[in-house]
Design an enzyme around this catalytic site. Structure first.
Site, PDB file in Angstrom:
ATOM      1  N   GLU A 198       0.805  -1.220   0.000  1.00  0.00           N
ATOM      2  CA  GLU A 198       0.000   0.000   0.000  1.00  0.00           C
ATOM      3  C   GLU A 198       0.843   1.278   0.000  1.00  0.00           C
ATOM      4  O   GLU A 198       0.339   2.352  -0.327  1.00  0.00           O
ATOM      5  CB  GLU A 198      -0.953  -0.006   1.214  1.00  0.00           C
ATOM      6  CG  GLU A 198      -2.017  -1.090   1.088  1.00  0.00           C
ATOM      7  CD  GLU A 198      -2.799  -1.324   2.379  1.00  0.00           C
ATOM      8  OE1 GLU A 198      -3.977  -1.707   2.276  1.00  0.00           O
ATOM      9  OE2 GLU A 198      -2.250  -1.152   3.477  1.00  0.00           O
ATOM     10  N   ASP A 207     -12.509  -6.429  -1.992  1.00  0.00           N
ATOM     11  CA  ASP A 207     -13.362  -7.610  -1.822  1.00  0.00           C
ATOM     12  C   ASP A 207     -14.701  -7.170  -1.258  1.00  0.00           C
ATOM     13  O   ASP A 207     -14.882  -6.012  -0.917  1.00  0.00           O
ATOM     14  CB  ASP A 207     -12.674  -8.609  -0.866  1.00  0.00           C
ATOM     15  CG  ASP A 207     -12.466  -7.991   0.511  1.00  0.00           C
ATOM     16  OD1 ASP A 207     -13.369  -8.102   1.343  1.00  0.00           O
ATOM     17  OD2 ASP A 207     -11.405  -7.363   0.739  1.00  0.00           O
TER      18      ASP A 207
END
Ligand code: SAH
Length: 234
Positions: A15, A202
């Site tokens: 990230e 997700d």
């Protein structure tokens, strides 16, 4: 010139890796096992750090940014599971506020998520940062949708339908992750404006683990583009 300093926290190396690559004039130091990289990113004085996963890591990290680096803003960027049928994988969620869904003192009659003896358990993000991020996102990621609202955090990877439904119903969050609420509370305690930016990896249901592995990289690309567009606007 009044140059503001911005702390950028990502839970995982993936990230923050792109930011680290782009930084110049860097000074690196280690605290609490975390590597803090201070330098210039997109023309801004920034401190980029990987906190590790979960609320404790995120809170410790945010406190160091406040105490040692005296940051003017804290941003937490990364991936999250969607709690809303409209919010698709790859879309971006910008925090208007954050709360911790695993805080549970219901045994004393408190509502789920309420932290006893604190004046609030829902921590508002900085409204100016929210607006600027939404504008930056429209420019940086014109092909996806951007949502603003409540982000939920807890020390749980949510990957089943029942838990997802319970969270969505109890807390009305747009997405769920494992750090933002802790960053938000730390920012609140220190009086530092904060913002959480999350791309959906997700759907926090039974397909979550597989979807996460497939879409994490694509989702992170969207947050990186957004932050890169946002920083010069601050
Ligand atoms: N794959 C990783 C573990 C990731 S944990 C490993 O094995 O190392 C999930 C991370 O993504 C956390 O940092 C959390 O903030 C975020 N996240 C994405 N989807 C999530 C979900 N459905 N529930 C909780 N956190 C989620």
């Amino acid at each position: 010139m009044d140059q503001k300093r911005i702390g950028i926290i990502g839970a995982m190396e993936e990230e923050v890796a792109r930011f680290k690559e782009q930084m110049t004039d860097t000074v690196i130091s280690k605290r609490a096992g975390m590597e803090f990289i201070q330098g210039m990113l997109c023309g801004r004085d920034t401190v980029v750090v990987r906190s590790g996963i979960g609320k404790v890591n995120a809170a410790v990290c945010a406190q160091i940014l406040c105490d040692v680096y005296e940051v003017d803003y804290i941003m937490n960027t990364g991936v999250a599971g969607s709690l809303n049928a409209e919010i698709e994988i790859g879309d971006i969620v910008i925090s208007e506020e954050a709360l911790q869904h695993d805080m549970d003192a219901t045994g004393f009659g408190y509502a789920p998520g309420v932290i006893p003896r604190m004046e609030t358990s829902v921590f508002p993000a900085d409204p100016r940062l929210v607006t600027l991020a939404a504008e930056a996102c429209a420019k940086a990621n014109p092909d996806i949708r951007v949502f603003r609202g409540r982000i939920l955090s807890g020390d749980q990877f949510i990957s089943d339908k029942n838990t997802k439904e319970r969270l969505a119903e109890n807390f009305r969050g747009l997405c769920t992750e494992m750090e933002g609420g802790a960053v938000a509370q730390t920012a609140y305690l220190n009086g530092v404006p904060y913002l959480i930016l999350r791309a959906i990896s997700d759907k926090a249901d039974d397909s979550a683990s597989m979807a996460y592995d497939t879409f994490e990289e694509m989702a992170i690309r969207h947050t990186v583009r957004l932050v890169t567009e946002l920083l010069p606007r601050l």
